[in-house]
Write a protein that holds these residues in place. Structure first.
Motif: not given
Length: 213
Positions: A111-116
Motif C-alpha cells: 500500500v503506497y503513495v507516489r508523486d510525479r
C-alpha cells in the motif's frame, strides 16, 4: 496524516543523473546490459538498499515516465501483478498492489503513495517519480498475504540525446516472511535488469495500446 514528499527528495533524485551519490558503504553489486546496480547493507533489517544507474535504448524519457505511471497498462505487461489499483484517501491517491510469488511462498502486497514531477532544470526536462509505503485504514492486511512495509523508491528519467533515456533508480523494501537472503539477493541481481527490459518492451507497445482506444 502527511502522505506527500518533501521537495528536496525530488531534487536529490534528479541530481543522481549527474553525480552519483555513493558515500561509504555502497558497493557495486552487478552490471548487466549497461545497467549498474549498487547496494548498501542496512543493519536494522539485514537487507540491502539499491541504486541503479543506466539507460534504456529506444525508450524516450517522457514515454518511459508515462508507461511507469500507467497502472492499467502495467497489469498487461508485468506478469507478477496479481492486483493493482488506485483509490482516493482524502486529498491523496493511494495504490494497492499485490505481487505474485512462486509456490510455496506467500504473495506480498503493498500500500503506497507516489508523486510525479516534470522538472525543467536549466532547459533539461527531467521526470522524477517518488513512491513510499503508506498505512491507511481502507487497506487492512489480508490473510495469506504478507504486507510489505518500508517500501521506498525514487526514479529519475532524462533523454539521452538520442531516442532513449538515462535513468536513476533508488529502491528498498522488506518482503517479510522467512525468505532466505540468497533468494532476495538473486531476485535483485536478476530481477532489476529483467524489469527494465520489460519496461523497454512496454514502451514499444504503448503507442499501439493508445491507438486502440
Amino acid at each position: 496524516m502527511e502522505l506527500g514528499f518533501p521537495e528536496e527528495r525530488f531534487q536529490e533524485a534528479w541530481r543522481e543523473l549527474d553525480e552519483r551519490a555513493l558515500p561509504g558503504g555502497w558497493e557495486l553489486f552487478t552490471e548487466s546490459m549497461g545497467i549498474q546496480i549498487y547496494r548498501l547493507y542496512d543493519e536494522k533489517t539485514g537487507l540491502y538498499e539499491y541504486k541503479i544507474y543506466g539507460g534504456l535504448a529506444d525508450c524516450p524519457a517522457e514515454l518511459c515516465a508515462d508507461v511507469y505511471m500507467d497502472l492499467d497498462y502495467r497489469k498487461k505487461w508485468d506478469q507478477y501483478v496479481k492486483a493493482l489499483y488506485e483509490d482516493q484517501n482524502g486529498e491523496d491517491k493511494v495504490i494497492y498492489w499485490e505481487v505474485k510469488y512462486p509456490f510455496p511462498l506467500s504473495n506480498r502486497d503493498y500500500v503506497y503513495v507516489r508523486d510525479r514531477r516534470d522538472l525543467d532544470i536549466d532547459g533539461r526536462k527531467i521526470f522524477v517519480i517518488l513512491a513510499k509505503s503508506a498505512s491507511v485504514p481502507q487497506y487492512p492486511e489480508k490473510s495469506g498475504i504478507i504486507r510489505v512495509d518500508g517500501y521506498k523508491q525514487s526514479l529519475a528519467i532524462e533523454r539521452d540525446g538520442s531516442n532513449g533515456c538515462k535513468i536513476f533508480m533508488y529502491y528498498f523494501d522488506n518482503p517479510g516472511g522467512m525468505i532466505p537472503s540468497w533468494v532476495i539477493n538473486w531476485a535483485a541481481k536478476s530481477g532489476v535488469p529483467n524489469f527494465l527490459k520489460d519496461i523497454q518492451k512496454a514502451c514499444k507497445g504503448y503507442t499501439a495500446k493508445d491507438s486502440s482506444k
